[in-house]
Design a protein around this motif. Sequence first.
Motif, mmCIF file in Angstrom:
data_model
loop_
_atom_site.group_PDB
_atom_site.id
_atom_site.type_symbol
_atom_site.label_atom_id
_atom_site.label_comp_id
_atom_site.label_asym_id
_atom_site.label_seq_id
_atom_site.Cartn_x
_atom_site.Cartn_y
_atom_site.Cartn_z
ATOM 1 N N ARG A 53 -53.342 -26.810 -36.595
ATOM 2 C CA ARG A 53 -52.220 -25.947 -36.975
ATOM 3 C C ARG A 53 -52.496 -25.103 -38.345
ATOM 4 O O ARG A 53 -53.162 -25.774 -39.265
ATOM 5 N N ARG A 54 -52.014 -23.872 -38.265
ATOM 6 C CA ARG A 54 -52.383 -23.048 -39.508
ATOM 7 C C ARG A 54 -51.056 -22.946 -40.425
ATOM 8 O O ARG A 54 -49.799 -22.613 -39.826
ATOM 9 N N CYS B 128 -54.406 -20.840 -45.257
ATOM 10 C CA CYS B 128 -54.593 -19.511 -45.746
ATOM 11 C C CYS B 128 -54.097 -19.386 -47.172
ATOM 12 O O CYS B 128 -52.714 -19.703 -47.019
ATOM 13 N N GLU C 181 -58.989 -20.494 -46.311
ATOM 14 C CA GLU C 181 -59.239 -19.088 -46.297
ATOM 15 C C GLU C 181 -58.796 -18.147 -46.996
ATOM 16 O O GLU C 181 -57.437 -18.260 -47.648
ATOM 17 N N GLU D 241 -43.344 -9.282 -39.843
ATOM 18 C CA GLU D 241 -43.519 -10.591 -39.174
ATOM 19 C C GLU D 241 -44.555 -10.512 -38.459
ATOM 20 O O GLU D 241 -45.166 -11.599 -38.152
ATOM 21 N N ARG D 242 -45.503 -9.536 -38.273
ATOM 22 C CA ARG D 242 -46.859 -9.527 -37.622
ATOM 23 C C ARG D 242 -47.708 -10.101 -38.583
ATOM 24 O O ARG D 242 -48.794 -10.748 -38.400
ATOM 25 N N ASP D 243 -47.842 -10.109 -39.712
ATOM 26 C CA ASP D 243 -48.507 -10.369 -41.084
ATOM 27 C C ASP D 243 -48.480 -12.085 -40.975
ATOM 28 O O ASP D 243 -49.568 -12.706 -41.156
ATOM 29 N N SER E 38 -47.336 -13.803 -38.287
ATOM 30 C CA SER E 38 -47.010 -14.197 -36.854
ATOM 31 C C SER E 38 -48.045 -15.366 -36.383
ATOM 32 O O SER E 38 -47.821 -16.123 -35.479
ATOM 33 N N SER E 39 -49.251 -15.592 -36.984
ATOM 34 C CA SER E 39 -50.122 -16.477 -36.508
ATOM 35 C C SER E 39 -50.127 -17.662 -37.158
ATOM 36 O O SER E 39 -51.279 -18.634 -36.986
ATOM 37 N N PHE E 40 -49.154 -17.920 -37.998
ATOM 38 C CA PHE E 40 -49.056 -19.287 -38.729
ATOM 39 C C PHE E 40 -47.973 -19.991 -38.102
ATOM 40 O O PHE E 40 -46.953 -19.622 -37.577
ATOM 41 N N ASP E 41 -48.119 -21.501 -38.196
ATOM 42 C CA ASP E 41 -47.137 -22.483 -37.659
ATOM 43 C C ASP E 41 -46.317 -22.782 -38.656
ATOM 44 O O ASP E 41 -45.243 -23.403 -38.284
ATOM 45 N N ILE F 58 -40.648 -19.076 -37.953
ATOM 46 C CA ILE F 58 -41.652 -19.927 -38.265
ATOM 47 C C ILE F 58 -40.948 -20.583 -39.584
ATOM 48 O O ILE F 58 -39.926 -20.348 -40.199
#
Length: 323
Positions: free
Chosen positions: A11-12, A65, A89, A133-135, A137-140, A164
Amino acid sequence: MTTSSDFTPPRRVLCVGAAVLDTLFRVRALPAGQGKILPYEMLQVAEGMASSAAYAIVRLGGAACLWGAVGNDAAGERIITDLGKSGIETSDMLRIDGARSAISTILIDDQGERLIVPFYDLRLHDTVKAVTERDVSSFDAVLVDVRWPKLAFATLSAAREAGIPTILDGDVAAEGVIEMLAPAASYIVFSQPAAEQLAGAADLVESVGLLKRKFEHAFIGVTAGETGCLWFDEASGDIRHLAAPKVKAIDTLAAGDIFHGAFALAIAEGLPIEETMRLSSMAAALKCQVFGGRTGAPTRAEVCDALRDWNVGVSRKARESVR
């Protein structure tokens, strides 16, 4: 035979806030007045609230990150390099011309207590990028501290819009910072000093109740060092108390940050809240047994091994437990 489908990616978690170059000195006792004190051990390490939490996440098997800022100087380069080598990261860290990187000198005595002299250049946080939101979106999950309030608020707001989980490390901050950030946080875990200051009460149970009434939308928890941790249980309406694991404290520096990193990862993994608090408490306790600030953060295996031998129950009669 195993395939790639047998493995679940870590999980990020995005961590936002402090990145500091700390110089740690281990001494027999903290100074009582002026004079010279001779340390018997020394370490330089890049850490800070968000940075140490990010390291805890990596050690516990997650991916972290860090969004933070350093000066365009040797200390800043050291901070980014050290954190990157630790598995965090750092590609989105900012280097700010005309500002000095955050540094601190810390004395840690044989009881694990500390004296901290920090320096933060306010110019580090003048620049605040837009966060969408796009910035995120890859995080949990997203975890922010109180050291860069404007970026923390922008990040929390974007993450909340994206659905999130958002976690606020509610430490002591300048007036109005917690009140600004809290509405965008779905989880707030306060330090004991911050909780007592914000609630205006010295009793921890009373503080939790007052903070829950103040921030009704959010999960409310408080970390209280060797006393353990407390939280408001949404299902029962009770205030719960979990005693701290019994350890010999060598260095309490970054223990709260390790707690918050473990908490954020557990929330990202969808663990039940009691399991989350147990995991976080044990991670922080194990860290306290090691000199070196955030470098003492335990692995997931070490925490799981310790949890198997820890049979402390959660109390619903928190007032009697922590008085």
